[in-house]
Design a protein around this motif. Structure first.
Motif, PDB file in Angstrom:
ATOM      1  N   ALA A  42      35.421 -68.992 -35.553  1.00  0.00           N
ATOM      2  CA  ALA A  42      34.681 -67.895 -35.035  1.00  0.00           C
ATOM      3  C   ALA A  42      34.971 -66.578 -35.442  1.00  0.00           C
ATOM      4  O   ALA A  42      34.161 -65.786 -36.120  1.00  0.00           O
ATOM      5  N   LYS A  43      36.061 -66.386 -35.798  1.00  0.00           N
ATOM      6  CA  LYS A  43      36.799 -65.044 -36.527  1.00  0.00           C
ATOM      7  C   LYS A  43      36.416 -65.119 -37.926  1.00  0.00           C
ATOM      8  O   LYS A  43      36.022 -63.982 -38.445  1.00  0.00           O
ATOM      9  N   ALA A  44      36.532 -66.180 -38.737  1.00  0.00           N
ATOM     10  CA  ALA A  44      36.146 -66.150 -40.152  1.00  0.00           C
ATOM     11  C   ALA A  44      34.667 -65.849 -40.154  1.00  0.00           C
ATOM     12  O   ALA A  44      34.398 -65.124 -41.057  1.00  0.00           O
ATOM     13  N   SER A  45      33.639 -66.441 -39.388  1.00  0.00           N
ATOM     14  CA  SER A  45      32.471 -66.105 -39.291  1.00  0.00           C
ATOM     15  C   SER A  45      32.005 -64.665 -38.998  1.00  0.00           C
ATOM     16  O   SER A  45      31.064 -63.894 -39.681  1.00  0.00           O
ATOM     17  N   LEU A  46      32.970 -63.978 -38.330  1.00  0.00           N
ATOM     18  CA  LEU A  46      32.883 -62.473 -37.940  1.00  0.00           C
ATOM     19  C   LEU A  46      33.200 -61.856 -39.017  1.00  0.00           C
ATOM     20  O   LEU A  46      32.751 -60.845 -39.488  1.00  0.00           O
TER      21      LEU A  46
END
Length: 385
Positions: free
Chosen positions: A190-194
């Motif tokens: 999720a952090k990578a997507s953000l």
């Protein structure tokens, strides 16, 4: 006949006539004539000494005007000619129109490029709004994944002492550990997507700047094209009269081609070519009398406006090179510009190229030669020492 009668008889010449010189009236007339001649000679000498020797004249002088050449800025076919030969025109008046259709098409093309660039910028702005929503969704996913990871980790920590004491099975503890690891992996994703969504914003902003730059380039091209459209109408730059018109309707003209001249007849002046031996006492501002050959008996007042920095030969197309052949000394002439003040009717009759006779009154500089000589002698003395 007595001696007295012989003495009283008037003398006679060889022909028996009386000499006119014996007549007192004749002698008086001769004396008066001689006196008048002497007085005239004295007055003439005084006039020459006080006035005449300071008058420098030349008939190598002509009426001039700084004619302006009318030439197009753009190439094309001549659509219409608005003036005729010798016509009086005002500054800004149209002279010639060149077919503007090609240049209008170019302007429309650049306007279309501006519209395309604006549309691209608007599309990228819309994508920017969508990307902001994607960032918000990614942030929410990160928050949810972080909560799941925290809960899974807490469960694993809570069951670890129970599993060690035997209250819970090892299988349950392994299951919780796997759930915690899975939750942490989801959090990292999720952090990578953000981060990816946030970087996408920078890319979109670069695309906006690129579209804006393309729009600015198209606007600059449109401005140049609009200037060319305006340049299809050639206008008079000064007040004057049309001369040497060579352009015709339907003719193809290149940019810079000479089509006609606009002669500013109200701003005429005199260019007089004086011998170099006449320049010693000439100074800017000295009064000048101008006599036009076409207007006998009409004297036009003027003044010296400027003196050329070189002789006419120095500014010719092929300046002389006296060191390359036989030398014959020739008195050089120096152009002098003279500003004149004719009346309205006289000015209307003056045409560039007319011959005139110019007389310069140099009395204002009558002591300049002596001052120059004395200054040079002092300078020579300093150089010798």
């Amino acid at each position: 006949m007595s001696n007295d009668s012989v003495q009283l008889a008037p003398p006679e010449n060889e022909e028996g006539k009386t000499s006119p010189l014996q007549n007192p009236r004749v002698r008086r007339i001769l004396l008066i004539a001689v006196a008048v001649l002497l007085i005239g000679a004295v007055l003439g000498f005084l006039r020459y000494h006080l006035y005449g020797r300071f008058q420098q004249s030349t008939n190598d002088a002509y009426v001039q005007a700084d004619a302006v050449i009318a030439a197009p800025k753009v190439s094309g076919y001549v659509d219409q000619v608005f003036v005729i030969e010798n016509q009086a025109v005002k500054a800004g008046q149209p002279l010639v129109r060149i077919d503007p259709r090609d240049y209008r098409a170019q302007a429309a093309q650049f306007q279309a490029q501006i519209d395309v660039a604006s549309a691209n910028a608007a599309g990228v702005d819309a994508e920017m709004g969508e990307q902001q929503a994607a960032i918000a969704r990614a942030e929410a996913d990160v928050a949810a994944a972080a909560a799941d990871a925290a809960f899974a980790q807490a469960e694993y920590v809570r069951y670890q002492p129970l599993a060690e004491s035997g209250a819970e099975t090892r299988e349950k503890l392994s299951q919780l550990r796997n759930q915690a690891a899975l939750a942490n992996a989801k959090l990292s994703a999720a952090k990578a997507s953000l981060a990816s969504a946030q970087r996408r914003v920078g890319t979109l902003r670069a695309q906006v700047r690129q579209a804006q730059a393309q729009g600015e380039a198209a606007r600059a091209q449109l401005a140049a094209a609009s200037t060319n459209v305006e340049a299809t109408i050639v206008r008079a730059s000064v007040d004057g009269r049309i001369g040497d018109k060579t352009v015709r309707q339907g003719q193809f003209v290149q940019a810079g081609t000479r089509m006609m001249s606009v002669v500013p007849t109200r701003d005429v002046y005199i260019e007089a070519n004086f011998k170099e031996t006449q320049l010693g006492l000439m100074r800017v501002g000295q009064p000048v009398k101008v006599e036009v050959d076409a207007l006998p008996g009409v004297d036009i007042p003027g003044r010296i406006a400027s003196i050329s920095p070189g002789t006419g030969a120095q500014f010719s197309v092929l300046p002389p090179q006296n060191a390359t052949g036989n030398f014959t000394k020739i008195v050089q002439r120096v152009p002098i510009r003279i500003a004149i003040s004719p009346g309205p009717e006289t000015r209307a009759l003056l045409v560039p190229g007319m011959s005139v006779e110019v007389t310069v009154d140099t009395r204002s500089a009558k002591g300049a030669a002596d001052r120059v000589r004395e200054e040079q002698e002092r300078h020579n003395a300093r150089v010798v020492r």
